[in-house]
Design a protein around this motif. Structure first.
Motif, short mmCIF file in Angstrom:
data_model
loop_
_atom_site.label_atom_id
_atom_site.label_comp_id
_atom_site.label_asym_id
_atom_site.label_seq_id
_atom_site.Cartn_x
_atom_site.Cartn_y
_atom_site.Cartn_z
N ASN A 75 0.81 -1.22 0.00
CA ASN A 75 0.00 0.00 0.00
C ASN A 75 0.83 1.27 0.00
O ASN A 75 1.98 1.27 0.43
N TYR A 86 1.00 7.31 3.23
CA TYR A 86 2.17 7.91 3.86
C TYR A 86 1.93 8.33 5.31
O TYR A 86 2.88 8.49 6.08
N GLU A 87 0.68 8.50 5.69
CA GLU A 87 0.38 8.83 7.08
C GLU A 87 0.89 7.73 8.02
O GLU A 87 1.06 7.94 9.21
N LYS A 125 -7.49 8.62 0.67
CA LYS A 125 -8.00 7.68 1.69
C LYS A 125 -8.53 8.39 2.93
O LYS A 125 -8.18 9.54 3.20
N1 MTE Z 1 -4.38 8.84 0.54
C1 MTE Z 1 -3.75 9.32 1.63
N2 MTE Z 1 -4.46 9.98 2.56
N3 MTE Z 1 -2.41 9.15 1.83
C2 MTE Z 1 -1.62 8.51 0.89
O1 MTE Z 1 -0.41 8.39 1.09
N4 MTE Z 1 -1.55 7.38 -1.27
C3 MTE Z 1 -2.15 7.38 -2.61
C4 MTE Z 1 -3.62 6.99 -2.57
N5 MTE Z 1 -4.32 7.66 -1.50
C5 MTE Z 1 -2.25 8.01 -0.28
C6 MTE Z 1 -3.67 8.17 -0.41
C7 MTE Z 1 -1.45 6.53 -3.56
S1 MTE Z 1 0.08 7.11 -4.09
C8 MTE Z 1 -1.98 5.39 -4.06
S2 MTE Z 1 -1.21 4.52 -5.31
C9 MTE Z 1 -3.21 4.81 -3.51
O2 MTE Z 1 -3.72 5.57 -2.41
C10 MTE Z 1 -2.95 3.41 -3.04
O3 MTE Z 1 -4.12 2.79 -2.61
P1 MTE Z 1 -4.04 1.33 -2.01
O4 MTE Z 1 -2.98 1.32 -0.96
O5 MTE Z 1 -5.41 1.03 -1.49
O6 MTE Z 1 -3.66 0.42 -3.18
#
Ligand code: MTE
Length: 330
Positions: free
Chosen positions: A85, A88-89, A247
């Motif tokens: 996954n 980064y948090e 996310k």
């Molecule tokens: N959302 C948050 N809040 N923090 C993140 O670091 N990473 C993004 C995205 N949403 C991220 C995020 C990135 S770079 C990707 S590729 C996808 O989430 C990965 O989703 P997954 O881990 O469910 O495959």
């Protein structure tokens, strides 16, 4: 005939951890033979598919099965979707989110929709989980040139927007992840979370946000989202690079100007606002012409595939960008 979603039939025997086998193989085969999809299996069967979290266990959701076209390729096994996954948090390494996010408190959790609306609303996650949910089997293409095929559960983002009366001046939708350094070690320390500005923010143009493919996901593989995948709710915009799919969302704000986005703030020449998947527009440091598909043959299996414009969703979304130069609006 649309291909049914039966991850059980795609798993190799060797991928099943013996201790975690909940159902006996005979029982399981009987259920598969009875034509039950995985989602119809009892919640406790989850132990069969992957490690349980220290959090409230993921619970099975009711949903209408996917009716759309098969996006191509095989499903990425659930254990890979939930262990490789970007969040980064909880750390910058691919296995950090699964290791560090299990304590994320997803109750109580509310989502506020505000900004250029007649009246802001705040919705509770448990009421959103009561909405009719759909399965959407989508390709996810990360800007880092890897991809997965994931069975999400959720509802169209447009349905959320229908909860407010949007003012005529609104042009964009801004998204915000929870900001809680106490729970999110990456927000406390640049060493853990890189040098991202917090909270993680994203944005879409309003017509993109209203596109029927834009999904608010509350689950995957038949059950609620695990924290590492953005519990309790996240965006999924399959024609854009994965970083747009923000996310653990707490706020949506209607605005009249293009909102800031986290990766664009960090490196504007590398990550644009649009971030549409495009094999013809390379990242300054690597090619976007192909991708490593994460499927059944191990995380580092070299199954390289050609990248498709808009991640294969051109028929559905190309008209959103008519008249735009995709090299300028990258
Ligand atoms: N959302 C948050 N809040 N923090 C993140 O670091 N990473 C993004 C995205 N949403 C991220 C995020 C990135 S770079 C990707 S590729 C996808 O989430 C990965 O989703 P997954 O881990 O469910 O495959």
């Amino acid at each position: 005939m649309p291909r049914r979603y039966q991850p059980s039939l795609r798993l190799r025997e060797s991928e099943v951890t013996p201790e975690s086998v909940y159902l006996s193989r005979r029982q399981w085969l009987a259920q598969v033979a009875a034509g039950l999809t995985f989602a119809a299996l009892p919640g406790s069967a989850s132990a069969f598919w992957g490690k349980e979290s220290a959090q409230a266990p993921r619970r099975p959701l009711k949903f209408s099965p996917y009716q759309g076209p098969w996006p191509g390729g095989e499903l990425t096994p659930e254990d890979k979707v939930t262990s490789y996954n970007n969040f980064y948090e909880f750390g910058t390494a691919k296995d950090d989110p699964a290791a560090n996010a299990q304590g994320l408190r997803t109750r109580p959790w509310t989502l506020t929709i505000d900004g250029l609306v007649e009246k802001p609303v705040t919705l509770d996650i448990d009421s959103l989980l009561g909405w009719p949910l759909e399965e959407r089997i989508y390709r996810l293409r990360c800007v880092e040139a890897w991809s997965m095929v994931i069975p999400w559960l959720g509802f169209p983002l447009a349905r959320l927007l229908d909860q407010v009366k949007i003012l005529g001046s609104a042009r964009y939708l801004a998204f915000e992840t929870l900001h809680d350094p106490e729970q999110m070690p990456g927000q406390r320390s640049a060493l853990v979370g890189g040098s991202l500005p917090w909270p993680y923010v994203e944005g879409l143009r309003l017509d993109e946000a209203r596109h029927p493919l834009a999904l608010i996901a509350v689950g995957l593989y038949g059950r609620t989202l695990p924290p590492q995948n953005g519990a309790p709710l996240r965006l999924v915009v399959p024609w854009k690079y994965g970083f747009k799919s923000i996310k653990s969302i707490v706020r949506l704000t209607l605005t009249d100007r293009q909102p800031p986005t986290t990766w664009n703030l960090l490196a504007p020449h590398e990550y644009g606002f649009y971030a549409n998947v495009n094999p013809a527009v390379d990242h300054p440091r690597w090619s976007q012409a192909s991708e490593r598909f994460i499927g059944n043959d191990g995380l580092f299996g070299m199954k390289r595939e050609a990248t498709a414009l808009f991640n294969g969703y051109a028929t559905e979304v190309a008209q959103l960008y008519q008249g735009q130069d995709l090299r300028v609006d990258y």
